[in-house]
Enzyme design. Structure first.
Site, short mmCIF file in Angstrom:
data_model
loop_
_atom_site.label_atom_id
_atom_site.label_comp_id
_atom_site.label_asym_id
_atom_site.label_seq_id
_atom_site.Cartn_x
_atom_site.Cartn_y
_atom_site.Cartn_z
N ASP A 184 -11.22 34.06 1.75
CA ASP A 184 -11.52 34.02 3.13
C ASP A 184 -12.88 33.82 3.77
O ASP A 184 -13.69 33.96 3.87
CB ASP A 184 -10.94 34.87 3.67
CG ASP A 184 -11.35 36.64 3.88
OD1 ASP A 184 -12.63 36.33 2.98
OD2 ASP A 184 -10.19 37.45 3.94
N ARG A 220 -2.46 42.21 11.90
CA ARG A 220 -3.82 42.11 11.65
C ARG A 220 -4.48 41.12 12.88
O ARG A 220 -4.30 40.51 12.69
CB ARG A 220 -4.40 42.41 11.20
CG ARG A 220 -6.54 42.19 11.42
CD ARG A 220 -6.85 42.68 9.38
NE ARG A 220 -7.53 41.60 9.28
CZ ARG A 220 -7.63 41.05 8.30
NH1 ARG A 220 -8.83 42.69 7.65
NH2 ARG A 220 -8.35 40.33 7.33
#
Length: 549
Positions: free
Chosen positions: A459, A179
């Site tokens: 996160d 990603r």
């Protein structure tokens, strides 16, 4: 053990309009003249369109702030109603029932590839703080992982050798999916013709330059997750980038495959269109639910009738989230694509059996909901959850996927995707948002993008929910009417925020378990500044990024 990349005091490099402003040991093996020329070519060809797409985001948000609401596009009705399917899915990606995600440091890369998950999403975005050293260490780690040579030896403790981490045989490893950063993020350490490079083009381009040919030879991609898209035009831009990379690197057409995260509210109204824009190479969509909740808050920040309750009450059983999840399944299966489920962020804690049992029960219920609804796979943040998630999907998905679950029963309207949520704001919920923001920001400023907090792997996405909620609650409303109140009647105002912040330096700064404890004061100052702004900052990582050298 491979050398860890460390800062090195040397002057910037310049190559035909390319400036490399960062310097770490070992970077010359990655940023070769050929690699830099390749990256510069991508930047020069595609950055103008990237900037145009970002400007379109600003214009779209201005309409929402003025009272408009997201809706399905009339100009793309023929795509939604057309009879078409995406290209066949490669064998390596047919079964994705369990995917593990995480940052790209060498230890994580080895553990994730060895975890028993079907796939590993190596994340340069939400779980990696983009220091120059982190980014290049991640690129090196992935390059060595693709080659099968990655090793990591943990430091010695109390005179005892640290644990040695080694890759399993290739046939036993998870399939690698990378990603890159989203379109909105720059890479300030590389300038092309005087301008910062796109972070996404840097991450994806550099990985492809070094690894694409090897992965093609193994029938393993390269494969990517594309984050934070808001519309089909942004997907089409990625498609053009992937087309160009295949030409420049002499790869077979369509070899590079992508999965798109539906993690913004506008994108939920363009699932068919995003699949269509990438139809020759897309293999699925993913319910990036944490960022999706953040995007719901951000997109509807000016709509007082759509304020969400505290984060803990915004579960996938909320009608607007259930509608989004079920629409994604229906859309993907109608087009022959995977419908991937969301993240289980819980961290197993065998030292506390009661808390551990409760956490695993929540994971089990969530994964059972996903498998029953028709998802083709799911995400976990910790290797200890792989077996649990796999068992649930194995029991309900005997084949590699559930494309035969067409969900024709699902009829989702625009209002379903926007439906207000019921719930409250408690003092614990408010204070919890403040603490999560400060702890995550402190860790991020210290170079850590993925942080365990109260049994959850936090996160940037989960921190963004907390930060955006605080801003919206504190600025609600701005028209002279009554402010929000906690469930006990306490006004939600800046005095409440100050009370929540005032005790954090002593609580967190002296706690050895707090990652980035030395940055707590800076994190508090940044959160206070962001919450006092008249306008909600688009991403907290944008001002925070400017603090990195």
């Amino acid at each position: 053990m491979s050398a860890v990349l460390k800062p090195q005091a040397e002057p910037p490099e310049t190559l035909a309009g390319i400036e490399v402003l960062g310097r770490v040991d070992g970077q010359d093996a990655l940023l070769t003249p050929a690699a830099l020329a390749f990256l510069a070519g991508l930047q020069r060809r595609f950055d103008a369109e990237r900037q145009a797409r970002l400007a379109a985001r600003v214009e779209r948000q201005a309409r929402f702030d003025a009272g408009a609401l997201p809706d399905f596009r009339e100009d793309t009705r023929s795509i939604r109603e057309g009879d078409w399917r995406v290209a066949p899915i490669p064998a390596a990606l047919l079964d994705r029932r369990v995917e593990i995600t995480g940052p790209v440091d060498p230890k994580m890369v080895i553990n994730a590839l060895n975890s028993g998950a079907n796939c590993y999403m190596a994340d340069f975005e939400d779980s990696t703080a983009p220091t120059w050293a982190n980014l290049l260490e991640g690129q090196r780690a992935l390059r060595e992982a693709v080659a099968g040579t990655l090793e990591f030896d943990a430091p010695a403790v109390d005179g005892k050798p640290g644990k040695a981490y080694r890759l399993k045989p290739e046939a036993e490893r998870a399939v690698l999916i990378v990603r890159p950063r989203g379109w909105h993020l720059d890479e300030k350490h590389v300038r092309v013709d005087g301008q910062r490079m796109s972070g996404g083009l840097f991450d994806l381009g550099l990985f492809a330059f070094h690894n694409a040919a090897t992965l093609v030879s193994k029938d393993r991609g390269p494969y990517f997750y594309l984050p934070k898209l808001q519309c089909m035009e942004e997907a089409a831009l990625w498609n053009a980038v992937l087309d160009e990379i295949e030409v420049q690197l002499n790869l077979p057409q369509g070899a590079m495959k992508a999965t798109v995260l539906i993690e913004t509210l506008p994108a939920a109204f363009e699932m068919d269109e995003i699949l269509h824009a990438l139809r020759s190479r897309i293999v699925g969509l993913n319910c990036g639910r944490w960022d999706y909740i953040f995007s719901y808050i951000k997109t509807l920040r000016a709509h007082r009738d759509r304020v969400l309750p505290e984060r803990g009450q915004v579960t996938m059983t909320q009608p607007f989230l259930r509608a989004y999840s079920e629409l994604l399944i229906k859309t993907c299966h109608h087009r022959g694509a995977h419908a991937m489920g969301g993240m289980a962020a819980q961290i197993p804690n065998p030292r506390d059996p009661v808390a551990n049992a409760a956490a695993l029960a929540r994971v089990e219920a969530d994964k059972l909901r996903e498998a029953t609804a028709g998802h083709d796979g799911t995400w976990v943040a910790h290797p200890g959850l792989v077996e649990l998630a796999r068992g649930i999907f194995d029991a309900r998905m005997p084949g590699p996927h559930q494309h035969d679950v067409n969900r024709d029963d699902v009829k989702v309207t625009a209002e379903d995707l926007l439906k207000p949520s019921l719930g409250t704001i408690t003092q614990a919920g408010f204070y919890g948002n403040v603490e999560v923001c400060v702890r995550y920001l402190a860790a991020w400023l210290d170079g850590n993008g993925c942080v365990p907090i109260h049994g959850m792997m936090e996160d940037a996405a989960t921190a963004e929910i907390s930060r955006a909620q605080l801003w919206q609650w504190l600025h609600f409303p701005d028209d002279g009417r009554e402010p929000l109140h906690l469930d006990d009647g306490t006004p939600v105002d800046f005095a409440l925020l100050e009370r929540a912040l005032i005790g954090l330096p002593s609580k967190l700064g002296n706690d050895p378990n707090v990652v980035g404890a030395s940055r707590v004061d800076a994190a508090i100052a940044m959160l206070a500044e962001l919450t006092h702004r008249d306008t909600l900052a688009e991403f907290l990582t944008l001002p925070a990024y400017d603090t990195f050298d």
